[in-house]
Design a protein around this motif. Structure first.
Motif, PDB file in Angstrom:
ATOM      1  N   LYS A  18       3.902  58.786 -16.945  1.00 38.43           N
ATOM      2  CA  LYS A  18       4.826  59.878 -16.650  1.00 38.43           C
ATOM      3  C   LYS A  18       5.999  59.361 -15.840  1.00 38.43           C
ATOM      4  CE  LYS A  18       2.506  61.537 -12.454  1.00 38.43           C
ATOM      5  NZ  LYS A  18       1.917  62.714 -11.782  1.00 38.43           N
ATOM      6  N   LEU A  19       7.102  60.032 -15.981  1.00 35.11           N
ATOM      7  CA  LEU A  19       8.332  59.650 -15.295  1.00 35.11           C
ATOM      8  C   LEU A  19       8.194  59.923 -13.802  1.00 35.11           C
ATOM      9  CD1 LEU A  19      11.270  58.649 -15.848  1.00 35.11           C
ATOM     10  CD2 LEU A  19      11.941  61.056 -15.942  1.00 35.11           C
ATOM     11  N   ALA A  20       8.595  58.953 -12.987  1.00 37.68           N
ATOM     12  CA  ALA A  20       8.562  59.136 -11.538  1.00 37.68           C
ATOM     13  C   ALA A  20       9.562  60.205 -11.138  1.00 37.68           C
ATOM     14  CB  ALA A  20       8.868  57.819 -10.829  1.00 37.68           C
ATOM     15  N   GLU A  21       9.312  60.834 -10.009  1.00 39.55           N
ATOM     16  CA  GLU A  21      10.152  61.942  -9.584  1.00 39.55           C
ATOM     17  C   GLU A  21      11.474  61.488  -8.983  1.00 39.55           C
ATOM     18  OE1 GLU A  21       7.915  64.357  -6.964  1.00 39.55           O
ATOM     19  OE2 GLU A  21       6.461  64.985  -8.472  1.00 39.55           O
ATOM     20  N   ASP A  22      11.531  60.221  -8.534  1.00 41.40           N
ATOM     21  CA  ASP A  22      12.721  59.802  -7.800  1.00 41.40           C
ATOM     22  C   ASP A  22      13.729  59.013  -8.630  1.00 41.40           C
ATOM     23  OD1 ASP A  22      10.907  57.778  -8.087  1.00 41.40           O
ATOM     24  OD2 ASP A  22      11.166  56.947  -6.065  1.00 41.40           O
ATOM     25  N   VAL A  23      13.265  58.252  -9.630  1.00 40.83           N
ATOM     26  CA  VAL A  23      14.162  57.396 -10.410  1.00 40.83           C
ATOM     27  C   VAL A  23      13.934  57.641 -11.897  1.00 40.83           C
ATOM     28  CG1 VAL A  23      14.877  55.031 -10.897  1.00 40.83           C
ATOM     29  CG2 VAL A  23      14.092  55.632  -8.596  1.00 40.83           C
TER      30      VAL A  23
ATOM     31  N   GLU B 271       5.111  55.952 -13.858  1.00 37.37           N
ATOM     32  CA  GLU B 271       3.814  55.724 -13.230  1.00 37.37           C
ATOM     33  C   GLU B 271       2.745  55.680 -14.308  1.00 37.37           C
ATOM     34  OE1 GLU B 271       3.312  58.822 -10.400  1.00 37.37           O
ATOM     35  OE2 GLU B 271       4.664  57.916  -8.927  1.00 37.37           O
ATOM     36  N   ILE B 272       1.894  54.657 -14.218  1.00 34.84           N
ATOM     37  CA  ILE B 272       0.845  54.451 -15.216  1.00 34.84           C
ATOM     38  C   ILE B 272      -0.506  54.464 -14.512  1.00 34.84           C
ATOM     39  CG2 ILE B 272       0.023  53.002 -17.103  1.00 34.84           C
ATOM     40  CD1 ILE B 272       2.914  53.845 -17.431  1.00 34.84           C
TER      41      ILE B 272
ATOM     42  N   ILE C 179       6.288  51.071 -13.226  1.00 34.96           N
ATOM     43  CA  ILE C 179       7.111  50.215 -14.079  1.00 34.96           C
ATOM     44  C   ILE C 179       8.556  50.629 -13.910  1.00 34.96           C
ATOM     45  CG2 ILE C 179       7.589  49.457 -16.431  1.00 34.96           C
ATOM     46  CD1 ILE C 179       4.751  50.170 -17.156  1.00 34.96           C
ATOM     47  N   GLN C 180       9.383  49.686 -13.546  1.00 38.04           N
ATOM     48  CA  GLN C 180      10.811  49.935 -13.363  1.00 38.04           C
ATOM     49  C   GLN C 180      11.580  49.168 -14.446  1.00 38.04           C
ATOM     50  OE1 GLN C 180      12.678  51.676 -10.618  1.00 38.04           O
ATOM     51  NE2 GLN C 180      14.139  51.491 -12.287  1.00 38.04           N
TER      52      GLN C 180
END
Length: 379
Positions: A313-318, A323-324, A289-290
């Motif tokens: 959890k929060l993505a590592e790049d943005v 990520e779900i 999800i962005q």
């Protein structure tokens, strides 16, 4: 007789002392009073020659890797890689690698720098020999069969600059015309190779690799320096060329691997994961999800909203991508349930939801196995 009686005491003392010392020695070495029960030395295990061996390692591998090793010898596979190991200067770069690839397969070989992709590629094509294991169809071991079975398109175009189309020949006409049409090079048949554009030189390299209709086609970083338009044209060419063949590609582009491959192997010296792209994506079934966040307040709102979704959890790049994990067919969150949460509990006018791409799967496999991408060593 007197001498025996005179020296009997010291002799007995010597014997008893020797027995006691021997007993202490046996106990210290074996933990047992019976020296004949010394543990047997285990024979040194020979290097595994077949995928079915080396069970101690198979027990900790993923199910798909175990299955791949066991199926590597199946007769329907057009390409067999059997327990191949290679070292350079005492450093193992390919470690007991086994693969079985059937016809009609485009196989993408993925891995971080130093993972052994190029070495594996060169072993298949016969440029170098493995220290152990085998690839039945290689130039080094079976040159005559290999010339008929292998087509190679190297990373860097190596074409005679004065090369033009071949003169008309009844035996070659059909094959050459088909290849020229397939690669859209027919209009340049009379042009010198050094006068072709970079993209058309790559097309020519592919056409040369396809001469003779080989059963195995090896393509190393084919799209280096090729623009997006030609790249997509060549995707169609490769899909057509793969019919009845094995096509092995090495690439750093996850976009290419996802677009072309129907089987993917992620390796770092050994195979870490191998399956169809659909199966790998299903194993790491996540959605990304962005959020469109223009202020810090919006970013905080996104964090609060995502905290209500289990496993998010929060993505590592943005900082605004999450990520779900979704459980298909299980009791977990469904895609419909995710959209319901986003629409009823969120106040964001713009956001996007998409299935995690192959790149995300690749990064998860690398992270799971604790691989350092710089030198491909485990931490």
């Amino acid at each position: 007789m007197r001498n025996i009686n005179a020296f009997g005491g010291p002799i007995v003392y010597l014997i008893v002392t020797s027995v006691l010392l021997f007993t202490v020695l046996v106990l210290s070495e074996t933990g047992s009073l019976l020296p004949w029960k010394l543990p047997k030395m285990r024979p040194r295990r020979k290097k595994s020659k077949h995928p079915e061996e080396k069970q101690s390692q198979l027990e900790i591998m993923r199910a798909d890797v175990i299955k791949e090793r066991k199926s590597a010898l199946k007769s329907e596979n057009a390409l067999h890689i059997l327990s191949v190991t290679k070292q350079f200067n005492g450093k193992t770069v390919v470690d007991d690698l086994s693969l079985g690839i059937p016809k009609d397969t485009i196989f993408a070989m993925l891995g971080p720098n130093g993972a052994g992709k190029t070495t594996t590629f060169n072993i298949i094509r016969g440029d170098i020999s493995p220290d152990s294991g085998d690839v039945p169809v290689t130039v080094a071991r079976h040159p005559r069969i290999a010339r008929l079975s292998l087509g190679v398109c190297p990373q860097f175009t190596a074409i005679d600059s004065q090369l033009t189309g071949l003169p008309k020949d009844t035996e070659l006409d059909a094959n050459l015309e088909a290849l020229m049409d397939m690669t859209s090079l027919a209009r340049y048949a009379d042009r010198l190779a050094n006068k072709l554009s970079g993209g058309n030189k790559r097309k020519l390299a592919l056409a040369i690799a396809l001469i003779g209709n080989p059963s195995v086609l090896l393509i190393d970083e084919f799209y280096t320096g090729v623009d997006a338009k030609i790249k997509r044209e060549m995707w169609g060419v490769l899909r057509n060329a793969a019919i009845g063949k094995v096509v092995v590609i090495t690439t750093h582009s996850m976009e290419e691997a996802a677009a072309l491959a129907n089987k993917v192997g992620i390796l770092s010296k050994q195979i870490l994961a191998v399956s169809t792209t659909e199966s790998l994506s299903a194993r790491y079934s996540t959605y990304q999800i962005q959020f469109s966040c223009s202020t810090r307040e919006d970013t905080m709102k996104a964090q609060v909203l995502m905290s209500r979704i289990p496993g998010a959890k929060l993505a590592e790049d943005v900082a605004t991508r999450y990520e779900i994990p979704l459980e298909v067919g299980g009791g977990g969150l469904t895609l419909a349930g995710l959209f319901e949460i986003l629409s009823t509990q969120g106040t964001f006018a713009e956001y996007s939801v998409e299935e995690a791409p192959l790149e995300s799967v690749f990064l998860k496999v690398i992270k799971e196995n604790k691989i350092l991408e710089a030198d491909s060593e485990t931490v």
